[in-house]
Motif scaffolding. Structure first.
Motif, PDB file in Angstrom:
ATOM      1  N   VAL A 109     -10.017  -5.136   3.099  1.00 15.12           N
ATOM      2  CA  VAL A 109      -9.232  -6.327   3.398  1.00 15.12           C
ATOM      3  C   VAL A 109      -7.760  -6.153   3.012  1.00 15.12           C
ATOM      4  O   VAL A 109      -6.860  -6.639   3.709  1.00 15.12           O
ATOM      5  N   ALA A 110      -7.465  -5.454   1.914  1.00 12.35           N
ATOM      6  CA  ALA A 110      -6.069  -5.241   1.517  1.00 12.35           C
ATOM      7  C   ALA A 110      -5.322  -4.457   2.587  1.00 12.35           C
ATOM      8  O   ALA A 110      -4.175  -4.781   2.933  1.00 12.35           O
ATOM      9  N   ASP A 111      -5.955  -3.429   3.139  1.00 15.80           N
ATOM     10  CA  ASP A 111      -5.331  -2.642   4.202  1.00 15.80           C
ATOM     11  C   ASP A 111      -5.225  -3.451   5.495  1.00 15.80           C
ATOM     12  O   ASP A 111      -4.264  -3.294   6.255  1.00 15.80           O
ATOM     13  N   LYS A 115      -1.617  -3.950   7.108  1.00 14.01           N
ATOM     14  CA  LYS A 115      -1.373  -3.431   8.454  1.00 14.01           C
ATOM     15  C   LYS A 115      -0.804  -4.516   9.361  1.00 14.01           C
ATOM     16  O   LYS A 115       0.138  -4.275  10.119  1.00 14.01           O
ATOM     17  N   HIS A 116      -1.360  -5.713   9.292  1.00 14.49           N
ATOM     18  CA  HIS A 116      -0.841  -6.806  10.109  1.00 14.49           C
ATOM     19  C   HIS A 116       0.617  -7.107   9.753  1.00 14.49           C
ATOM     20  O   HIS A 116       1.461  -7.290  10.643  1.00 14.49           O
ATOM     21  N   LEU A 117       0.905  -7.169   8.466  1.00 11.44           N
ATOM     22  CA  LEU A 117       2.282  -7.460   8.041  1.00 11.44           C
ATOM     23  C   LEU A 117       3.224  -6.337   8.473  1.00 11.44           C
ATOM     24  O   LEU A 117       4.364  -6.595   8.889  1.00 11.44           O
ATOM     25  N   HIS A 118       2.761  -5.103   8.383  1.00 19.34           N
ATOM     26  CA  HIS A 118       3.578  -3.967   8.825  1.00 19.34           C
ATOM     27  C   HIS A 118       3.832  -4.030  10.328  1.00 19.34           C
ATOM     28  O   HIS A 118       4.971  -3.828  10.785  1.00 19.34           O
ATOM     29  N   ARG A 135      -5.277 -15.668  -9.618  1.00 22.69           N
ATOM     30  CA  ARG A 135      -5.860 -15.186  -8.371  1.00 22.69           C
ATOM     31  C   ARG A 135      -4.833 -14.371  -7.620  1.00 22.69           C
ATOM     32  O   ARG A 135      -3.729 -14.862  -7.367  1.00 22.69           O
ATOM     33  N   PRO A 136      -5.104 -13.124  -7.209  1.00 28.41           N
ATOM     34  CA  PRO A 136      -6.378 -12.424  -7.341  1.00 28.41           C
ATOM     35  C   PRO A 136      -6.503 -11.731  -8.689  1.00 28.41           C
ATOM     36  O   PRO A 136      -5.562 -11.725  -9.487  1.00 28.41           O
ATOM     37  N   SER A 137      -7.639 -11.116  -8.909  1.00 32.25           N
ATOM     38  CA  SER A 137      -7.878 -10.395 -10.154  1.00 32.25           C
ATOM     39  C   SER A 137      -6.934  -9.196 -10.241  1.00 32.25           C
ATOM     40  O   SER A 137      -6.420  -8.717  -9.225  1.00 32.25           O
ATOM     41  N   PRO A 138      -6.668  -8.695 -11.453  1.00 25.99           N
ATOM     42  CA  PRO A 138      -5.791  -7.529 -11.594  1.00 25.99           C
ATOM     43  C   PRO A 138      -6.251  -6.324 -10.770  1.00 25.99           C
ATOM     44  O   PRO A 138      -5.423  -5.592 -10.226  1.00 25.99           O
ATOM     45  N   GLY A 139      -7.565  -6.143 -10.683  1.00 29.36           N
ATOM     46  CA  GLY A 139      -8.070  -4.997  -9.921  1.00 29.36           C
ATOM     47  C   GLY A 139      -7.689  -5.052  -8.457  1.00 29.36           C
ATOM     48  O   GLY A 139      -7.140  -4.091  -7.893  1.00 29.36           O
ATOM     49  N   TYR A 140      -7.934  -6.204  -7.813  1.00 26.78           N
ATOM     50  CA  TYR A 140      -7.579  -6.326  -6.398  1.00 26.78           C
ATOM     51  C   TYR A 140      -6.059  -6.359  -6.233  1.00 26.78           C
ATOM     52  O   TYR A 140      -5.522  -5.805  -5.274  1.00 26.78           O
ATOM     53  N   SER A 141      -5.364  -6.984  -7.165  1.00 35.87           N
ATOM     54  CA  SER A 141      -3.908  -7.062  -7.069  1.00 35.87           C
ATOM     55  C   SER A 141      -3.284  -5.666  -7.010  1.00 35.87           C
ATOM     56  O   SER A 141      -2.345  -5.419  -6.238  1.00 35.87           O
ATOM     57  N   GLN A 142      -3.799  -4.738  -7.807  1.00 33.99           N
ATOM     58  CA  GLN A 142      -3.289  -3.367  -7.779  1.00 33.99           C
ATOM     59  C   GLN A 142      -3.540  -2.708  -6.427  1.00 33.99           C
ATOM     60  O   GLN A 142      -2.668  -2.028  -5.879  1.00 33.99           O
ATOM     61  N   LEU A 143      -4.729  -2.929  -5.861  1.00 30.54           N
ATOM     62  CA  LEU A 143      -5.041  -2.381  -4.541  1.00 30.54           C
ATOM     63  C   LEU A 143      -4.122  -2.966  -3.478  1.00 30.54           C
ATOM     64  O   LEU A 143      -3.625  -2.250  -2.596  1.00 30.54           O
ATOM     65  N   PHE A 144      -3.895  -4.255  -3.554  1.00 32.00           N
ATOM     66  CA  PHE A 144      -3.066  -4.923  -2.555  1.00 32.00           C
ATOM     67  C   PHE A 144      -1.614  -4.459  -2.647  1.00 32.00           C
ATOM     68  O   PHE A 144      -0.969  -4.167  -1.630  1.00 32.00           O
ATOM     69  N   GLN A 145      -1.092  -4.370  -3.862  1.00 33.92           N
ATOM     70  CA  GLN A 145       0.285  -3.902  -4.025  1.00 33.92           C
ATOM     71  C   GLN A 145       0.432  -2.477  -3.502  1.00 33.92           C
ATOM     72  O   GLN A 145       1.438  -2.139  -2.856  1.00 33.92           O
ATOM     73  N   ALA A 146      -0.553  -1.635  -3.774  1.00 32.07           N
ATOM     74  CA  ALA A 146      -0.497  -0.260  -3.292  1.00 32.07           C
ATOM     75  C   ALA A 146      -0.494  -0.214  -1.769  1.00 32.07           C
ATOM     76  O   ALA A 146       0.218   0.594  -1.153  1.00 32.07           O
ATOM     77  N   ALA A 147      -1.287  -1.080  -1.133  1.00 32.07           N
ATOM     78  CA  ALA A 147      -1.339  -1.127   0.328  1.00 32.07           C
ATOM     79  C   ALA A 147       0.001  -1.560   0.911  1.00 32.07           C
ATOM     80  O   ALA A 147       0.462  -1.028   1.932  1.00 32.07           O
ATOM     81  N   LEU A 148       0.664  -2.524   0.264  1.00 32.44           N
ATOM     82  CA  LEU A 148       1.972  -2.974   0.732  1.00 32.44           C
ATOM     83  C   LEU A 148       3.017  -1.872   0.559  1.00 32.44           C
ATOM     84  O   LEU A 148       3.825  -1.612   1.462  1.00 32.44           O
TER      85      LEU A 148
END
Length: 390
Positions: A109-111, A115-118, A135-148
């Protein structure tokens, strides 16, 4: 997939949501934010009206708290990202028009969101996230930031943008808070009456109180409501229990009335039966401060003056050293796990040049430990600052 979409229920007119979006973009411009991605429940509600009972706060890793709203400084509308299981909810509870549903598959979901924003060209500048939201948890937040960042975005904290934008309430928001106040009064009256029953427990009082507020149109509050008897009242953030309330005990009750997620806070201290010698006079001093504050409360009054007047009153009353907490905070939109807003003030912190501006809604708490270990008294009122009065 065919889905059943309930009738749309949105608490504000479209014009109000549009005005909020314009205001948010002004805050974004001042903060040099090109794209703001919102994840806090209060923020999603403020921008779109979306509200839910579950926000994946402690969910398994396969159900991350991924849904959110993306606002670009140059776009006319926002994009609402949501998971497939909430597709009907987002359409029925929000004004969101551009809704992107993640339907699983091989792309995380993070990707999917990145991708849509890109593809829209929205990741070329600075992206602001609500990093101080649970919200979101630190774990997902790190994944999301990395994807951005993989798409070239520069990620910064922008938590205060929405919190600052919500500080001054609109006429409709104020009306909802007044409704919440009426509901809170109904709940407190029901709690008082329930204390007269024999062998009553804290949960008995809680049940009657919440039932009365529900019958009056009140919603569940963002924090569990507190009914605390005897020495348990000295732990004001304890949970209501099965403890039976005894004659002569004080009972501290701290609740919020809720209407369309807008909260109004009130707390009172009762005594079951005859109070101990001197107890009534002591608690009356913690109440009388509100009459004193009434004399100086006005639009744009400095918070420093409010706190100073309260401190002087309590010192002259001889109870200042018994304080638990004196101060207040912003009331308004609230989702679990908090009903306090961004603006706070108290007797132990320098308020600087803060003022109570028209359109603000705050509470004032007068909380004191009682003599002889009898517990803690909490007296709280919610105040609306208008153009002419508080």
């Amino acid at each position: 997939m065919n889905i059943c979409t309930p009738e749309k229920e949105v608490p504000f007119l479209l014009a109000e949501f549009q005005a909020r979006l314009r205001s948010i973009k002004q805050y974004m411009e001042r903060s040099n934010i090109d794209l703001l991605y919102l994840s806090a429940p209060e923020s999603l509600y403020y921008v779109s009206g979306y509200r839910a009972q579950w926000y994946q706060a402690q969910s398994p890793e396969i159900w991350p708290a991924a849904s959110g709203i993306a606002i670009h400084i140059e776009a006319n509308d926002f994009i609402h990202f949501e998971t497939e299981m909430e597709e009907a909810l987002v359409h029925s509870s929000s004004i969101s028009q551009d809704v992107r549903i993640h339907r699983g598959g091989d792309i995380p979901v993070a990707d999917f969101i990145a991708k849509h924003l890109h593809d829209f060209g929205w990741l070329k500048g600075t992206v602001g996230l609500e990093k101080w939201s649970y919200r979101p948890s630190p774990g997902y937040s790190q994944l999301f930031q990395a994807a951005l960042m993989k798409h070239g975005a520069s990620v910064v904290d922008a938590t205060t943008i929405l919190r600052d934008a919500r500080k001054i309430k609109s006429p409709q928001e104020l009306e909802y808070i007044r409704s919440a106040s009426r509901i809170a009064d109904i709940g407190m009256t029901a709690a008082r009456d329930a204390l007269a029953a024999p062998k009553v427990t804290e949960l008995d009082v809680y049940s009657e109180m919440t039932y009365a507020m529900g019958k009056a149109g009140g919603e569940p509050a963002a924090i569990p409501l507190a009914v605390l008897a005897g020495a348990r009242s000295a732990t004001p953030h304890a949970l209501t229990s099965r403890r039976r309330i005894s004659q002569g005990e004080i009972v501290s009750i701290d609740i919020c009335g809720v209407y369309n997620r807008y909260h109004s806070n009130v707390a009172r201290t009762f005594c079951v039966g005859t109070p101990a010698s001197g107890l009534e006079d002591y608690i009356e001093k913690t109440v009388e401060v509100f009459s004193t504050l009434d004399q100086i409360l006005e639009p744009n009054v400095r918070v420093e003056e409010v706190l100073s007047v309260a401190k002087n009153f309590f010192e002259e009353a001889g109870i200042w050293e018994d304080r638990w907490w004196i101060g207040g905070y912003e009331l308004g939109i609230a989702f679990a796990p908090d009903w306090d807003g961004h603006f706070t003030y108290d007797s132990e912190t320098d308020p600087g040049n803060d003022t109570l501006e028209p359109g603000m809604v705050v509470n004032f708490e007068s909380n004191f430990f009682l003599p002889d270990g009898m517990g803690c008294s909490g007296i709280i009122n919610t105040m609306e600052v208008s153009q002419s009065s508080v």
